[in-house]
Design a protein around this motif. Structure first.
Motif, PDB file in Angstrom:
ATOM      1  N   GLY A 169       0.825  -1.206   0.000  1.00 16.06           N
ATOM      2  CA  GLY A 169       0.000   0.000   0.000  1.00 16.06           C
ATOM      3  C   GLY A 169       0.857   1.253   0.000  1.00 16.06           C
ATOM      4  N   PHE A 170       1.947   1.231   0.757  1.00 12.04           N
ATOM      5  CA  PHE A 170       2.887   2.354   0.786  1.00 12.04           C
ATOM      6  C   PHE A 170       3.496   2.558  -0.602  1.00 12.04           C
ATOM      7  N   SER A 171       3.951   1.466  -1.192  1.00 13.82           N
ATOM      8  CA  SER A 171       4.603   1.536  -2.506  1.00 13.82           C
ATOM      9  C   SER A 171       3.630   1.991  -3.585  1.00 13.82           C
ATOM     10  N   PHE A 172       2.403   1.465  -3.565  1.00 11.41           N
ATOM     11  CA  PHE A 172       1.409   1.850  -4.569  1.00 11.41           C
ATOM     12  C   PHE A 172       1.124   3.342  -4.502  1.00 11.41           C
ATOM     13  N   ALA A 173       0.896   3.845  -3.290  1.00  6.60           N
ATOM     14  CA  ALA A 173       0.572   5.266  -3.130  1.00  6.60           C
ATOM     15  C   ALA A 173       1.720   6.134  -3.628  1.00  6.60           C
ATOM     16  N   GLU A 174       2.920   5.813  -3.224  1.00  4.25           N
ATOM     17  CA  GLU A 174       4.068   6.612  -3.642  1.00  4.25           C
ATOM     18  C   GLU A 174       4.285   6.549  -5.150  1.00  4.25           C
ATOM     19  N   THR A 175       4.127   5.358  -5.730  1.00  5.08           N
ATOM     20  CA  THR A 175       4.290   5.205  -7.176  1.00  5.08           C
ATOM     21  C   THR A 175       3.230   5.986  -7.940  1.00  5.08           C
ATOM     22  N   LEU A 176       1.981   5.932  -7.478  1.00  6.47           N
ATOM     23  CA  LEU A 176       0.915   6.697  -8.136  1.00  6.47           C
ATOM     24  C   LEU A 176       1.248   8.191  -8.148  1.00  6.47           C
ATOM     25  N   ARG A 177       1.750   8.705  -7.044  1.00  9.43           N
ATOM     26  CA  ARG A 177       2.110  10.127  -6.983  1.00  9.43           C
ATOM     27  C   ARG A 177       3.294  10.434  -7.907  1.00  9.43           C
ATOM     28  N   GLN A 178       4.257   9.530  -7.967  1.00 10.97           N
ATOM     29  CA  GLN A 178       5.404   9.734  -8.852  1.00 10.97           C
ATOM     30  C   GLN A 178       4.995   9.708 -10.315  1.00 10.97           C
ATOM     31  N   LEU A 179       3.965   8.933 -10.639  1.00 14.41           N
ATOM     32  CA  LEU A 179       3.468   8.869 -12.016  1.00 14.41           C
ATOM     33  C   LEU A 179       2.656  10.112 -12.385  1.00 14.41           C
ATOM     34  N   GLY A 180       2.305  10.920 -11.402  1.00 14.56           N
ATOM     35  CA  GLY A 180       1.561  12.138 -11.671  1.00 14.56           C
ATOM     36  C   GLY A 180       0.089  12.063 -11.315  1.00 14.56           C
ATOM     37  N   TYR A 181      -0.316  11.043 -10.573  1.00 12.46           N
ATOM     38  CA  TYR A 181      -1.722  10.938 -10.176  1.00 12.46           C
ATOM     39  C   TYR A 181      -2.058  12.064  -9.210  1.00 12.46           C
ATOM     40  N   THR A 182      -3.103  12.829  -9.536  1.00  6.79           N
ATOM     41  CA  THR A 182      -3.495  13.963  -8.695  1.00  6.79           C
ATOM     42  C   THR A 182      -4.838  13.744  -8.004  1.00  6.79           C
ATOM     43  N   GLY A 183      -5.478  12.630  -8.274  1.00  5.04           N
ATOM     44  CA  GLY A 183      -6.758  12.334  -7.641  1.00  5.04           C
ATOM     45  C   GLY A 183      -6.565  11.882  -6.200  1.00  5.04           C
ATOM     46  N   GLU A 184      -7.660  11.448  -5.609  1.00  3.78           N
ATOM     47  CA  GLU A 184      -7.641  11.020  -4.211  1.00  3.78           C
ATOM     48  C   GLU A 184      -7.165   9.587  -4.090  1.00  3.78           C
ATOM     49  N   ILE A 185      -6.247   9.362  -3.161  1.00  8.57           N
ATOM     50  CA  ILE A 185      -5.810   8.014  -2.812  1.00  8.57           C
ATOM     51  C   ILE A 185      -6.330   7.742  -1.405  1.00  8.57           C
ATOM     52  N   ARG A 186      -7.066   6.646  -1.278  1.00  9.19           N
ATOM     53  CA  ARG A 186      -7.653   6.244  -0.005  1.00  9.19           C
ATOM     54  C   ARG A 186      -7.106   4.885   0.373  1.00  9.19           C
ATOM     55  N   ILE A 187      -6.848   4.683   1.639  1.00  8.75           N
ATOM     56  CA  ILE A 187      -6.380   3.373   2.085  1.00  8.75           C
ATOM     57  C   ILE A 187      -7.423   2.766   3.012  1.00  8.75           C
ATOM     58  N   ALA A 188      -7.638   1.475   2.846  1.00 10.70           N
ATOM     59  CA  ALA A 188      -8.614   0.740   3.652  1.00 10.70           C
ATOM     60  C   ALA A 188      -8.027  -0.617   3.993  1.00 10.70           C
ATOM     61  N   GLY A 189      -8.586  -1.246   4.993  1.00  7.18           N
ATOM     62  CA  GLY A 189      -8.151  -2.593   5.331  1.00  7.18           C
ATOM     63  C   GLY A 189      -7.300  -2.652   6.587  1.00  7.18           C
ATOM     64  N   ALA A 190      -6.333  -3.547   6.573  1.00  8.92           N
ATOM     65  CA  ALA A 190      -5.542  -3.869   7.763  1.00  8.92           C
ATOM     66  C   ALA A 190      -4.276  -3.028   7.863  1.00  8.92           C
ATOM     67  N   PHE A 191      -4.456  -1.759   8.132  1.00  7.13           N
ATOM     68  CA  PHE A 191      -3.304  -0.914   8.423  1.00  7.13           C
ATOM     69  C   PHE A 191      -3.488  -0.376   9.839  1.00  7.13           C
ATOM     70  N   GLY A 192      -2.396  -0.014  10.475  1.00  7.23           N
ATOM     71  CA  GLY A 192      -2.471   0.442  11.858  1.00  7.23           C
ATOM     72  C   GLY A 192      -2.433   1.948  11.976  1.00  7.23           C
ATOM     73  N   ARG A 193      -2.944   2.438  13.086  1.00  7.24           N
ATOM     74  CA  ARG A 193      -2.920   3.877  13.349  1.00  7.24           C
ATOM     75  C   ARG A 193      -1.498   4.418  13.316  1.00  7.24           C
ATOM     76  N   ASP A 194      -0.536   3.620  13.762  1.00  9.57           N
ATOM     77  CA  ASP A 194       0.847   4.081  13.777  1.00  9.57           C
ATOM     78  C   ASP A 194       1.440   4.201  12.370  1.00  9.57           C
ATOM     79  N   GLN A 195       0.778   3.632  11.372  1.00 10.40           N
ATOM     80  CA  GLN A 195       1.245   3.731   9.993  1.00 10.40           C
ATOM     81  C   GLN A 195       0.707   4.970   9.277  1.00 10.40           C
ATOM     82  N   ILE A 196      -0.279   5.635   9.843  1.00 11.63           N
ATOM     83  CA  ILE A 196      -0.918   6.780   9.181  1.00 11.63           C
ATOM     84  C   ILE A 196       0.075   7.874   8.803  1.00 11.63           C
ATOM     85  N   PRO A 197       0.976   8.303   9.685  1.00  9.41           N
ATOM     86  CA  PRO A 197       1.913   9.361   9.276  1.00  9.41           C
ATOM     87  C   PRO A 197       2.782   8.971   8.074  1.00  9.41           C
TER      88      PRO A 197
END
Length: 195
Positions: free
Chosen positions: A122-150
């Motif tokens: 999920g971290f890699s996908f989000a970063e790659t999408l931004r590097q490709l120039g994606y300007t829309g909304e990226i939302r994360i769902a599922g099994a991630f922890g509060r400590d991973q939010i930052p």
């Protein structure tokens, strides 16, 4: 799915403003969207909705965007929606993403569903999408922890789907945890103009 909340990048609950519906499928994970809609319901509604479709169902057997019937269904969905987005499951859709940059960049919302807490894609996908120039909304769902939010914020995630029990306590702290750090250094040790 009423036991979930959508929070923006500042930790504010925006669930009451969220109008995205997930297209009902047999493999729809819990929490991708707060509400769902069937294809029949969607086609019969007078007003156009904001709808998320599963990327996996848009792919052919070779893992590429489908043509023929799949392409026609996607065109029909575009015709009957105000906004269209996709949800991607980190452990199954990873291989297909490399060949569909144009398709992804055209989406209004991309939901990254993380099925396992230890899956870092999920971290890699989000970063790659931004590097490709994606300007829309990226939302994360599922099994991630509060400590991973930052860290997810730093990778480019805009909104977060949290379960009810994750909302307990000081949720805002999760969104400000790294504000005192800058590239691994303490921000207090930096000159005032750098903060």
């Amino acid at each position: 799915m009423a036991n979930h909340h959508v929070l923006n990048a500042h930790g504010k609950d925006i669930s009451h403003d969220d109008t995205w519906l997930a297209l009902e499928t047999p493999n729809l994970p819990d929490g991708v969207a707060l509400s769902t809609v069937s294809l029949i319901e969607l086609l019969n509604r007078q007003e156009k909705q904001s709808v998320l479709v599963p990327l996996a169902d848009m792919l052919n057997a070779n893992g590429q965007l489908g043509n023929g019937l799949l392409e026609q269904i996607y065109s029909l969905l575009k015709e009957h929606t105000s906004r269209l987005g996709v949800w991607i499951t980190a452990n199954t859709d990873a291989d297909a993403l490399a060949d569909m940059t144009d398709f992804l960049l055209a989406q209004d919302l991309i939901v990254l569903h993380v099925p396992s807490f230890v899956d870092g894609r999920g971290f890699s996908f989000a970063e790659t999408l931004r590097q490709l120039g994606y300007t829309g909304e990226i939302r994360i769902a599922g099994a991630f922890g509060r400590d991973q939010i930052p860290y997810l914020l730093r990778c480019g995630v805009d909104t977060f789907v949290l379960r009810e029990h994750d909302m307990k306590g000081d949720i805002e702290q999760a969104f400000t945890a790294l504000k005192s750090a800058y590239d691994g250094r303490n921000a207090q040790a930096l000159p005032l103009f750098s903060r």
